[in-house]
Design an enzyme around this catalytic site. Structure first.
Site, short mmCIF file in Angstrom:
data_model
loop_
_atom_site.label_atom_id
_atom_site.label_comp_id
_atom_site.label_asym_id
_atom_site.label_seq_id
_atom_site.Cartn_x
_atom_site.Cartn_y
_atom_site.Cartn_z
N LYS A 39 0.81 -1.22 0.00
CA LYS A 39 0.00 0.00 0.00
C LYS A 39 0.84 1.28 0.00
O LYS A 39 0.37 2.33 -0.42
CB LYS A 39 -0.95 0.01 1.20
CG LYS A 39 -1.85 -1.20 1.26
CD LYS A 39 -2.66 -1.39 0.00
CE LYS A 39 -3.45 -2.67 0.05
NZ LYS A 39 -4.23 -2.88 -1.17
N TYR B 285 -3.28 -12.74 2.50
CA TYR B 285 -2.89 -12.41 1.12
C TYR B 285 -1.70 -13.25 0.62
O TYR B 285 -1.85 -14.09 -0.26
CB TYR B 285 -2.53 -10.92 1.01
CG TYR B 285 -3.69 -10.00 1.31
CD1 TYR B 285 -4.64 -9.71 0.34
CD2 TYR B 285 -3.86 -9.43 2.57
CE1 TYR B 285 -5.72 -8.87 0.61
CE2 TYR B 285 -4.93 -8.59 2.85
CZ TYR B 285 -5.86 -8.32 1.86
OH TYR B 285 -6.91 -7.50 2.13
N TYR C 223 -12.49 -14.95 2.30
CA TYR C 223 -11.56 -13.83 2.51
C TYR C 223 -11.18 -13.73 4.00
O TYR C 223 -12.05 -13.81 4.87
CB TYR C 223 -12.20 -12.52 2.04
CG TYR C 223 -11.36 -11.32 2.41
CD1 TYR C 223 -10.15 -11.08 1.77
CD2 TYR C 223 -11.75 -10.45 3.42
CE1 TYR C 223 -9.35 -10.01 2.12
CE2 TYR C 223 -10.97 -9.37 3.78
CZ TYR C 223 -9.77 -9.16 3.13
OH TYR C 223 -8.97 -8.11 3.50
C1 LIG Z 1 -0.64 -7.67 2.20
C2 LIG Z 1 -1.48 -7.41 1.01
N1 LIG Z 1 -1.16 -8.03 -0.13
C3 LIG Z 1 -1.90 -7.87 -1.25
C4 LIG Z 1 -3.02 -7.05 -1.24
C5 LIG Z 1 -3.80 -6.91 -2.51
O1 LIG Z 1 -3.52 -5.71 -3.13
P1 LIG Z 1 -4.65 -4.99 -4.00
O2 LIG Z 1 -5.74 -4.60 -3.06
O3 LIG Z 1 -3.96 -3.86 -4.63
O4 LIG Z 1 -5.14 -5.99 -4.97
C6 LIG Z 1 -3.38 -6.38 -0.08
C7 LIG Z 1 -4.59 -5.54 -0.05
O5 LIG Z 1 -5.09 -5.14 0.95
C8 LIG Z 1 -2.59 -6.56 1.09
O6 LIG Z 1 -2.89 -5.94 2.23
#
Ligand SMILES: Cc1ncc(COP(=O)(O)O)c(C=O)c1O
Length: 321
Positions: free
Chosen positions: A48, A282, A256
Protein backbone atom coordinates in the site's frame (compact mmCIF):
# COMPACT_ATOMS: atom_id res chain seq x y z
CA UNK A 1 6.90 10.08 -26.53
CA UNK A 2 7.89 10.76 -22.90
CA UNK A 3 5.25 9.68 -20.41
CA UNK A 4 3.61 12.25 -18.17
CA UNK A 5 5.17 12.42 -14.70
CA UNK A 6 2.75 12.51 -11.80
CA UNK A 7 3.68 14.02 -8.44
CA UNK A 8 4.46 11.55 -5.66
CA UNK A 9 5.85 11.63 -2.14
CA UNK A 10 8.76 9.55 -0.83
CA UNK A 11 7.32 7.56 2.05
CA UNK A 12 9.06 4.18 1.69
CA UNK A 13 12.65 3.11 1.10
CA UNK A 14 12.94 2.09 -2.54
CA UNK A 15 14.20 0.07 -4.28
CA UNK A 16 13.16 -2.74 -1.96
CA UNK A 17 15.42 -5.82 -2.06
CA UNK A 18 14.91 -8.52 -4.66
CA UNK A 19 16.66 -11.87 -4.14
CA UNK A 20 16.68 -15.35 -5.65
CA UNK A 21 15.50 -18.08 -3.29
CA UNK A 22 17.49 -21.19 -4.19
CA UNK A 23 15.57 -23.70 -2.10
CA UNK A 24 12.20 -22.62 -3.52
CA UNK A 25 13.68 -22.61 -7.03
CA UNK A 26 14.92 -26.19 -6.49
CA UNK A 27 11.53 -27.24 -5.08
CA UNK A 28 9.52 -25.78 -7.98
CA UNK A 29 11.79 -25.97 -11.04
CA UNK A 30 11.48 -22.25 -11.83
CA UNK A 31 13.98 -19.53 -10.95
CA UNK A 32 12.16 -18.00 -8.01
CA UNK A 33 12.87 -14.39 -7.08
CA UNK A 34 11.12 -12.59 -4.26
CA UNK A 35 10.54 -8.82 -4.33
CA UNK A 36 10.47 -7.69 -0.71
CA UNK A 37 7.89 -4.89 -0.68
CA UNK A 38 7.25 -6.01 2.90
CA UNK A 39 10.57 -4.33 3.69
CA UNK A 40 9.70 -0.86 2.43
CA UNK A 41 10.48 0.72 5.77
CA UNK A 42 7.28 2.26 7.08
CA UNK A 43 5.15 0.49 9.66
CA UNK A 44 5.58 -3.25 8.87
CA UNK A 45 5.80 -2.55 5.14
CA UNK A 46 3.58 -3.70 2.29
CA UNK A 47 2.22 -2.86 -1.13
CA UNK A 48 0.00 0.00 0.00
CA UNK A 49 2.91 2.39 0.57
CA UNK A 50 3.68 2.67 -3.16
CA UNK A 51 0.02 3.59 -3.77
CA UNK A 52 -0.03 6.03 -0.86
CA UNK A 53 2.99 7.89 -2.24
CA UNK A 54 0.72 9.04 -5.10
CA UNK A 55 -2.56 9.31 -3.21
CA UNK A 56 -1.22 11.33 -0.31
CA UNK A 57 0.72 13.61 -2.67
CA UNK A 58 -2.66 14.34 -4.24
CA UNK A 59 -4.26 14.86 -0.82
CA UNK A 60 -1.52 17.34 0.14
CA UNK A 61 -1.74 19.13 -3.22
CA UNK A 62 -5.50 19.55 -2.68
CA UNK A 63 -4.82 21.09 0.74
CA UNK A 64 -6.59 18.27 2.63
CA UNK A 65 -5.98 17.82 6.35
CA UNK A 66 -7.86 14.59 7.19
CA UNK A 67 -7.71 11.27 5.37
CA UNK A 68 -10.60 8.78 5.51
CA UNK A 69 -10.24 5.25 4.30
CA UNK A 70 -11.97 1.90 4.65
CA UNK A 71 -11.23 -1.81 4.87
CA UNK A 72 -11.75 -4.97 6.87
CA UNK A 73 -11.05 -4.95 10.61
CA UNK A 74 -7.49 -6.21 10.02
CA UNK A 75 -6.93 -3.99 6.96
CA UNK A 76 -3.24 -3.58 6.10
CA UNK A 77 -4.21 -0.71 3.82
CA UNK A 78 -5.92 1.15 6.67
CA UNK A 79 -2.96 0.73 9.03
CA UNK A 80 -0.43 1.77 6.40
CA UNK A 81 -2.58 4.78 5.53
CA UNK A 82 -2.62 5.68 9.22
CA UNK A 83 1.17 5.29 9.53
CA UNK A 84 1.91 7.35 6.41
CA UNK A 85 -0.56 10.07 7.46
CA UNK A 86 1.06 10.23 10.89
CA UNK A 87 4.43 10.79 9.21
CA UNK A 88 2.90 13.62 7.16
CA UNK A 89 1.01 15.22 10.06
CA UNK A 90 -2.40 14.45 8.56
CA UNK A 91 -5.40 13.37 10.66
CA UNK A 92 -6.94 9.98 9.88
CA UNK A 93 -10.30 8.25 10.34
CA UNK A 94 -10.45 4.52 9.56
CA UNK A 95 -13.94 3.20 8.78
CA UNK A 96 -13.69 -0.57 9.14
CA UNK A 97 -16.00 -3.56 8.81
CA UNK A 98 -16.71 -5.05 12.22
CA UNK A 99 -15.94 -8.58 11.13
CA UNK A 100 -13.30 -11.18 11.98
CA UNK A 101 -10.73 -10.28 14.65
CA UNK A 102 -11.89 -6.92 16.06
CA UNK A 103 -10.01 -6.90 19.37
CA UNK A 104 -6.70 -5.05 19.68
CA UNK A 105 -4.54 -7.56 17.87
CA UNK A 106 -2.51 -7.41 14.67
CA UNK A 107 -3.31 -4.29 12.65
CA UNK A 108 -5.88 -3.04 15.17
CA UNK A 109 -3.17 -2.99 17.82
CA UNK A 110 -1.01 -0.93 15.44
CA UNK A 111 -3.95 1.42 14.73
CA UNK A 112 -4.27 1.91 18.49
CA UNK A 113 -0.56 2.64 18.91
CA UNK A 114 -0.73 5.06 15.96
CA UNK A 115 -3.52 6.75 17.94
CA UNK A 116 -5.94 7.13 15.04
CA UNK A 117 -9.73 7.15 15.12
CA UNK A 118 -11.31 3.82 14.19
CA UNK A 119 -15.06 3.64 13.42
CA UNK A 120 -16.52 0.14 13.09
CA UNK A 121 -19.53 -0.60 10.88
CA UNK A 122 -21.34 -3.83 11.71
CA UNK A 123 -21.90 -5.06 8.15
CA UNK A 124 -20.69 -7.36 5.39
CA UNK A 125 -21.52 -4.83 2.73
CA UNK A 126 -19.15 -2.06 1.59
CA UNK A 127 -22.16 0.13 0.67
CA UNK A 128 -22.82 0.52 4.41
CA UNK A 129 -19.16 1.28 5.08
CA UNK A 130 -19.07 3.97 2.38
CA UNK A 131 -22.37 5.44 3.64
CA UNK A 132 -20.80 5.82 7.10
CA UNK A 133 -17.63 7.29 5.55
CA UNK A 134 -19.82 9.84 3.71
CA UNK A 135 -21.53 10.82 6.98
CA UNK A 136 -18.12 11.29 8.64
CA UNK A 137 -16.91 13.39 5.68
CA UNK A 138 -19.97 15.67 5.96
CA UNK A 139 -19.39 16.11 9.71
CA UNK A 140 -15.72 16.94 9.14
CA UNK A 141 -16.62 19.50 6.48
CA UNK A 142 -19.15 21.10 8.84
CA UNK A 143 -16.28 21.52 11.33
CA UNK A 144 -14.20 23.32 8.68
CA UNK A 145 -11.94 20.35 7.93
CA UNK A 146 -10.84 19.34 4.43
CA UNK A 147 -11.22 15.57 4.12
CA UNK A 148 -9.65 13.29 1.49
CA UNK A 149 -11.29 9.92 0.85
CA UNK A 150 -9.23 6.91 -0.25
CA UNK A 151 -11.42 4.00 -1.46
CA UNK A 152 -10.77 0.48 -0.20
CA UNK A 153 -7.25 -0.75 -0.84
CA UNK A 154 -6.23 2.52 -2.51
CA UNK A 155 -7.15 0.68 -5.72
CA UNK A 156 -7.80 3.63 -7.97
CA UNK A 157 -5.80 4.48 -11.12
CA UNK A 158 -3.63 7.06 -9.30
CA UNK A 159 -2.65 4.51 -6.62
CA UNK A 160 -1.96 1.82 -9.21
CA UNK A 161 0.84 3.97 -10.64
CA UNK A 162 2.88 2.83 -7.64
CA UNK A 163 2.99 -0.65 -9.16
CA UNK A 164 3.70 0.65 -12.65
CA UNK A 165 6.82 2.12 -11.00
CA UNK A 166 7.51 -1.14 -9.14
CA UNK A 167 7.80 -3.07 -12.41
CA UNK A 168 10.33 -0.58 -13.73
CA UNK A 169 12.24 -1.00 -10.46
CA UNK A 170 12.12 -4.81 -10.78
CA UNK A 171 13.31 -4.70 -14.40
CA UNK A 172 16.26 -2.46 -13.45
CA UNK A 173 17.22 -4.78 -10.56
CA UNK A 174 16.93 -7.84 -12.80
CA UNK A 175 19.25 -6.19 -15.32
CA UNK A 176 21.83 -5.61 -12.59
CA UNK A 177 21.40 -9.25 -11.51
CA UNK A 178 21.90 -10.41 -15.16
CA UNK A 179 18.51 -11.96 -15.82
CA UNK A 180 15.30 -10.89 -17.51
CA UNK A 181 11.93 -11.27 -15.85
CA UNK A 182 9.56 -13.70 -17.59
CA UNK A 183 6.66 -13.68 -15.16
CA UNK A 184 5.44 -11.69 -12.16
CA UNK A 185 3.12 -13.32 -9.62
CA UNK A 186 1.20 -11.06 -7.27
CA UNK A 187 -1.76 -11.14 -4.96
CA UNK A 188 -4.91 -9.60 -6.40
CA UNK A 189 -7.22 -8.30 -3.67
CA UNK A 190 -8.87 -5.05 -4.74
CA UNK A 191 -6.94 -5.03 -8.02
CA UNK A 192 -4.78 -1.90 -7.84
CA UNK A 193 -1.50 -3.71 -7.43
CA UNK A 194 -2.28 -6.13 -10.26
CA UNK A 195 -3.56 -3.33 -12.52
CA UNK A 196 -0.39 -1.29 -12.05
CA UNK A 197 1.82 -4.33 -12.62
CA UNK A 198 0.01 -5.17 -15.89
CA UNK A 199 0.68 -1.65 -17.13
CA UNK A 200 4.35 -1.75 -16.07
CA UNK A 201 4.79 -5.20 -17.62
CA UNK A 202 3.36 -3.92 -20.90
CA UNK A 203 5.73 -0.94 -20.85
CA UNK A 204 8.65 -3.30 -20.21
CA UNK A 205 7.78 -5.29 -23.30
CA UNK A 206 5.49 -8.09 -22.34
CA UNK A 207 6.42 -9.65 -19.00
CA UNK A 208 3.66 -12.17 -18.13
CA UNK A 209 1.62 -11.36 -15.02
CA UNK A 210 -0.55 -13.68 -12.95
CA UNK A 211 -2.71 -12.44 -10.09
CA UNK A 212 -3.80 -14.80 -7.34
CA UNK A 213 -7.32 -13.97 -6.17
CA UNK A 214 -7.90 -14.17 -2.40
CA UNK A 215 -11.39 -12.64 -2.11
CA UNK A 216 -14.63 -12.95 -4.07
CA UNK A 217 -15.05 -10.04 -6.49
CA UNK A 218 -17.65 -9.51 -9.23
CA UNK A 219 -16.37 -8.82 -12.74
CA UNK A 220 -12.85 -8.65 -11.36
CA UNK A 221 -11.04 -8.79 -14.72
CA UNK A 222 -13.07 -5.80 -15.92
CA UNK A 223 -12.33 -3.92 -12.69
CA UNK A 224 -8.57 -4.54 -12.98
CA UNK A 225 -8.75 -3.35 -16.62
CA UNK A 226 -10.59 -0.22 -15.56
CA UNK A 227 -7.86 0.56 -13.00
CA UNK A 228 -4.99 -0.25 -15.40
CA UNK A 229 -6.47 1.79 -18.27
CA UNK A 230 -7.26 4.69 -15.93
CA UNK A 231 -3.63 4.65 -14.78
CA UNK A 232 -2.48 4.48 -18.42
CA UNK A 233 -4.47 7.61 -19.22
CA UNK A 234 -2.93 9.47 -16.29
CA UNK A 235 0.59 8.99 -17.66
CA UNK A 236 -0.30 9.26 -21.35
CA UNK A 237 -0.05 5.56 -22.28
CA UNK A 238 -2.60 3.98 -24.61
CA UNK A 239 -5.44 2.55 -22.46
CA UNK A 240 -5.70 -0.73 -24.36
CA UNK A 241 -5.64 -3.40 -21.63
CA UNK A 242 -8.52 -5.86 -22.22
CA UNK A 243 -10.17 -8.19 -19.69
CA UNK A 244 -8.63 -11.19 -21.50
CA UNK A 245 -5.18 -9.72 -20.77
CA UNK A 246 -5.81 -10.14 -17.03
CA UNK A 247 -4.69 -13.60 -15.83
CA UNK A 248 -6.38 -14.52 -12.56
CA UNK A 249 -6.18 -17.74 -10.55
CA UNK A 250 -8.45 -18.22 -7.55
CA UNK A 251 -7.05 -19.51 -4.26
CA UNK A 252 -9.60 -18.04 -1.83
CA UNK A 253 -9.96 -21.19 0.29
CA UNK A 254 -12.71 -21.00 2.96
CA UNK A 255 -13.17 -17.26 2.37
CA UNK A 256 -11.56 -13.83 2.51
CA UNK A 257 -9.37 -13.44 5.61
CA UNK A 258 -10.06 -17.06 6.59
CA UNK A 259 -6.83 -19.05 6.50
CA UNK A 260 -6.68 -21.97 4.07
CA UNK A 261 -4.86 -25.20 4.85
CA UNK A 262 -2.69 -24.76 1.76
CA UNK A 263 -1.97 -21.11 2.63
CA UNK A 264 -0.89 -22.04 6.15
CA UNK A 265 1.35 -24.82 4.80
CA UNK A 266 2.87 -22.36 2.33
CA UNK A 267 3.57 -19.86 5.13
CA UNK A 268 5.33 -22.58 7.10
CA UNK A 269 7.32 -23.74 4.08
CA UNK A 270 8.60 -20.22 3.37
CA UNK A 271 9.46 -19.67 7.05
CA UNK A 272 11.18 -23.05 7.50
CA UNK A 273 13.19 -22.81 4.27
CA UNK A 274 13.99 -19.12 4.09
CA UNK A 275 13.17 -17.46 7.41
CA UNK A 276 10.73 -15.19 5.55
CA UNK A 277 7.22 -14.64 6.90
CA UNK A 278 4.16 -14.42 4.67
CA UNK A 279 0.66 -13.59 5.92
CA UNK A 280 -2.57 -15.63 6.26
CA UNK A 281 -4.87 -13.33 4.24
CA UNK A 282 -2.89 -12.41 1.12
CA UNK A 283 0.69 -13.57 0.55
CA UNK A 284 0.39 -17.04 2.14
CA UNK A 285 -2.53 -17.93 -0.15
CA UNK A 286 -0.71 -16.34 -3.09
CA UNK A 287 2.39 -18.45 -2.46
CA UNK A 288 0.18 -21.54 -2.05
CA UNK A 289 -1.40 -20.71 -5.41
CA UNK A 290 2.03 -20.31 -6.98
CA UNK A 291 3.15 -23.73 -5.61
CA UNK A 292 -0.02 -25.37 -6.92
CA UNK A 293 0.40 -23.76 -10.35
CA UNK A 294 3.99 -25.06 -10.45
CA UNK A 295 2.71 -28.58 -9.80
CA UNK A 296 0.19 -28.17 -12.63
CA UNK A 297 2.92 -27.14 -15.09
CA UNK A 298 1.65 -23.53 -15.43
CA UNK A 299 5.21 -22.14 -15.57
CA UNK A 300 7.83 -23.31 -18.05
CA UNK A 301 10.82 -25.06 -16.43
CA UNK A 302 13.56 -22.50 -15.75
CA UNK A 303 11.17 -19.53 -16.14
CA UNK A 304 12.33 -16.44 -14.22
CA UNK A 305 9.43 -15.74 -11.86
CA UNK A 306 9.27 -12.72 -9.54
CA UNK A 307 6.92 -13.18 -6.61
CA UNK A 308 5.90 -9.91 -4.95
CA UNK A 309 5.86 -10.04 -1.16
CA UNK A 310 3.11 -7.47 -0.63
CA UNK A 311 3.37 -7.47 3.19
CA UNK A 312 0.48 -8.11 5.55
CA UNK A 313 2.52 -9.82 8.28
CA UNK A 314 0.81 -8.02 11.22
CA UNK A 315 -2.21 -10.28 10.57
CA UNK A 316 -0.08 -13.25 11.70
CA UNK A 317 -0.52 -11.88 15.22
CA UNK A 318 -4.33 -11.81 14.91
CA UNK A 319 -5.31 -14.71 12.67
CA UNK A 320 -3.89 -18.12 13.69
CA UNK A 321 -2.40 -20.24 10.89
C1 LIG B 1 -0.64 -7.67 2.20
C2 LIG B 1 -1.48 -7.41 1.01
N1 LIG B 1 -1.16 -8.03 -0.13
C3 LIG B 1 -1.90 -7.87 -1.25
C4 LIG B 1 -3.02 -7.05 -1.24
C5 LIG B 1 -3.80 -6.91 -2.51
O1 LIG B 1 -3.52 -5.71 -3.13
P1 LIG B 1 -4.65 -4.99 -4.00
O2 LIG B 1 -5.74 -4.60 -3.06
O3 LIG B 1 -3.96 -3.86 -4.63
O4 LIG B 1 -5.14 -5.99 -4.97
C6 LIG B 1 -3.38 -6.38 -0.08
C7 LIG B 1 -4.59 -5.54 -0.05
O5 LIG B 1 -5.09 -5.14 0.95
C8 LIG B 1 -2.59 -6.56 1.09
O6 LIG B 1 -2.89 -5.94 2.23
Amino acid sequence: MALKKIEKLHLGFYPTPMVKLDSISKETGVNFYIKRDDLCGICFGGNKVRKLEYLLAHAKAEGCDTVITTGGAQSNHATLTAACCRKLGLDVVLVLKKRGVTDKKGNLLLDDILNVEVVFVDTDDYHDVYAEADRIIEKLKAKGKKPYMIPVGGSVPLGALGYYDAVNEIAAQAKEMHFSVDHIVCCSGSGGTHGGIILGAKAQGGIKVTGIVVSVEDDFQKEICRIANGAAELIGMKPDIRPEDVALKEYIGPGYAKPSEEGSAAIRLMAEREGIFLDPVYTGKTFAGFLDLCKKGYFAPGENVVFIHTGGTPALFAIPV
